[in-house]
Write a protein that holds these residues in place. Structure first.
Motif, mmCIF file in Angstrom:
data_model
loop_
_atom_site.group_PDB
_atom_site.id
_atom_site.type_symbol
_atom_site.label_atom_id
_atom_site.label_comp_id
_atom_site.label_asym_id
_atom_site.label_seq_id
_atom_site.Cartn_x
_atom_site.Cartn_y
_atom_site.Cartn_z
ATOM 1 N N GLY A 196 0.816 -1.215 0.000
ATOM 2 C CA GLY A 196 0.000 0.000 0.000
ATOM 3 C C GLY A 196 0.845 1.258 0.000
ATOM 4 N N ASN A 197 0.332 2.307 -0.613
ATOM 5 C CA ASN A 197 1.075 3.564 -0.669
ATOM 6 C C ASN A 197 0.117 4.740 -0.410
ATOM 7 N N GLY A 198 0.642 5.923 -0.558
ATOM 8 C CA GLY A 198 -0.133 7.126 -0.286
ATOM 9 C C GLY A 198 -1.285 7.333 -1.255
ATOM 10 N N GLN A 199 -1.137 6.820 -2.460
ATOM 11 C CA GLN A 199 -2.220 6.951 -3.427
ATOM 12 C C GLN A 199 -3.443 6.170 -2.954
ATOM 13 N N ASN A 200 -3.226 4.967 -2.419
ATOM 14 C CA ASN A 200 -4.338 4.197 -1.881
ATOM 15 C C ASN A 200 -4.998 4.919 -0.711
ATOM 16 N N LEU A 201 -4.199 5.554 0.124
ATOM 17 C CA LEU A 201 -4.758 6.305 1.250
ATOM 18 C C LEU A 201 -5.591 7.480 0.744
ATOM 19 N N GLY A 202 -5.099 8.173 -0.264
ATOM 20 C CA GLY A 202 -5.864 9.283 -0.836
ATOM 21 C C GLY A 202 -7.197 8.825 -1.391
ATOM 22 N N TYR A 203 -7.198 7.728 -2.131
ATOM 23 C CA TYR A 203 -8.446 7.195 -2.662
ATOM 24 C C TYR A 203 -9.363 6.710 -1.543
ATOM 25 N N ALA A 204 -8.779 6.169 -0.476
ATOM 26 C CA ALA A 204 -9.588 5.695 0.655
ATOM 27 C C ALA A 204 -10.371 6.855 1.275
ATOM 28 N N PHE A 205 -9.813 8.060 1.256
ATOM 29 C CA PHE A 205 -10.532 9.231 1.771
ATOM 30 C C PHE A 205 -11.413 9.875 0.695
ATOM 31 N N GLN A 206 -11.060 9.697 -0.557
ATOM 32 C CA GLN A 206 -11.792 10.339 -1.643
ATOM 33 C C GLN A 206 -13.128 9.648 -1.923
ATOM 34 N N TRP A 207 -13.170 8.317 -1.901
ATOM 35 C CA TRP A 207 -14.399 7.605 -2.231
ATOM 36 C C TRP A 207 -15.555 7.933 -1.285
ATOM 37 N N PRO A 208 -15.353 8.030 0.022
ATOM 38 C CA PRO A 208 -16.478 8.436 0.870
ATOM 39 C C PRO A 208 -16.981 9.850 0.557
ATOM 40 N N LEU A 209 -16.096 10.726 0.102
ATOM 41 C CA LEU A 209 -16.555 12.054 -0.304
ATOM 42 C C LEU A 209 -17.479 11.968 -1.521
ATOM 43 N N PHE A 210 -17.186 11.050 -2.427
ATOM 44 C CA PHE A 210 -18.086 10.840 -3.560
ATOM 45 C C PHE A 210 -19.449 10.342 -3.079
ATOM 46 N N ALA A 211 -19.450 9.477 -2.067
ATOM 47 C CA ALA A 211 -20.719 8.983 -1.514
ATOM 48 C C ALA A 211 -21.529 10.131 -0.911
ATOM 49 N N VAL A 212 -20.861 11.017 -0.211
ATOM 50 C CA VAL A 212 -21.542 12.190 0.361
ATOM 51 C C VAL A 212 -22.090 13.064 -0.766
ATOM 52 N N PHE A 213 -21.343 13.183 -1.853
ATOM 53 C CA PHE A 213 -21.825 13.990 -2.974
ATOM 54 C C PHE A 213 -23.074 13.385 -3.602
ATOM 55 N N PHE A 214 -23.169 12.070 -3.706
ATOM 56 C CA PHE A 214 -24.380 11.425 -4.208
ATOM 57 C C PHE A 214 -25.592 11.894 -3.398
ATOM 58 N N ILE A 215 -25.462 11.863 -2.088
ATOM 59 C CA ILE A 215 -26.573 12.241 -1.217
ATOM 60 C C ILE A 215 -26.875 13.735 -1.355
ATOM 61 N N TYR A 216 -25.840 14.560 -1.396
ATOM 62 C CA TYR A 216 -26.041 15.999 -1.559
ATOM 63 C C TYR A 216 -26.738 16.314 -2.882
ATOM 64 N N ALA A 217 -26.292 15.678 -3.953
ATOM 65 C CA ALA A 217 -26.877 15.940 -5.267
ATOM 66 C C ALA A 217 -28.351 15.536 -5.289
ATOM 67 N N TYR A 218 -28.687 14.409 -4.657
ATOM 68 C CA TYR A 218 -30.088 13.991 -4.594
ATOM 69 C C TYR A 218 -30.918 15.010 -3.823
ATOM 70 N N ARG A 219 -30.427 15.444 -2.676
ATOM 71 C CA ARG A 219 -31.177 16.423 -1.872
ATOM 72 C C ARG A 219 -31.363 17.729 -2.636
ATOM 73 N N ARG A 220 -30.333 18.175 -3.328
ATOM 74 C CA ARG A 220 -30.438 19.415 -4.088
ATOM 75 C C ARG A 220 -31.420 19.258 -5.254
ATOM 76 N N PHE A 221 -31.413 18.097 -5.894
ATOM 77 C CA PHE A 221 -32.352 17.823 -6.972
ATOM 78 C C PHE A 221 -33.784 17.899 -6.466
ATOM 79 N N VAL A 222 -34.056 17.297 -5.330
ATOM 80 C CA VAL A 222 -35.398 17.325 -4.756
ATOM 81 C C VAL A 222 -35.793 18.757 -4.403
ATOM 82 N N GLN A 223 -34.878 19.526 -3.830
ATOM 83 C CA GLN A 223 -35.181 20.922 -3.489
ATOM 84 C C GLN A 223 -35.516 21.730 -4.730
#
Length: 176
Positions: free
Chosen positions: A82-109
């Motif tokens: 494992g290297n730093g790139q894997n760590l960066g992606y490990a933190f990046q993917w949950p941010l994408f999940a949060v964006f899915f939820i944010y985008a849905y809420r904004r769409f509904v609004q």
């Protein structure tokens, strides 16, 4: 405001067994709108929730996939190679999940927003204050800063004067 303007009418009288019109008041602060259809006022609720099962399923599946990919990258980071790139992606993917939820809420609004309010906001004139942006440099200012009589700067200046002359002639021609 009259009761008919913000009330609704029912074609049946309450408990009388005969047809008639009953007017029931609705407070003017209600988020509902009254629409007249064939002489009968129909109430359209502004707060009606729509069922969006396919969209909710897409958001849940997308967020779950992003979280799973984040976990996978975390496992890769903890592994021997494992290297730093894997760590960066490990933190990046949950941010994408949060964006899915944010985008849905904004769409509904945005979907539930009142179109009249959006039109009113679009009609507003918005101006940028003059002192927010720096002034644009002119060819004369650039030539004065350089202190040189660069041929290219002189050609650009002559070309701009020519364009201004053409624009002035165009304005004169359009008024006749």
């Amino acid at each position: 405001m009259s009761e008919r303007a913000w009330g609704f009418e029912s074609p049946l009288a309450h408990g009388s067994g005969r047809c008639g019109r009953v007017t029931a008041p609705i407070p003017p602060t209600s988020p509902s709108r009254a629409i007249t259809v064939s002489g009968t006022v129909v109430i359209v609720s502004g707060n009606r929730r729509r069922s969006r099962p396919a969209l909710v399923l897409l958001v849940v599946a997308g967020a779950a996939t992003c979280l799973a990919l984040g976990w996978w990258q975390w496992e890769r980071f903890e592994a021997v190679g494992g290297n730093g790139q894997n760590l960066g992606y490990a933190f990046q993917w949950p941010l994408f999940a949060v964006f899915f939820i944010y985008a849905y809420r904004r769409f509904v609004q945005l979907e539930d927003a009142d179109p009249a309010e959006a039109e009113k906001a679009a009609d507003e004139v918005r101006e940028i204050p003059a002192d927010v942006l720096p002034p644009r440099p002119t060819v004369d200012a650039v030539a004065a800063e350089d202190g040189s009589d660069d041929l290219e700067i002189l050609q650009v200046q002559q070309y701009n004067e020519y364009l201004a002359e053409l624009a002035a002639r165009e304005n004169d021609r359009s008024t006749t």
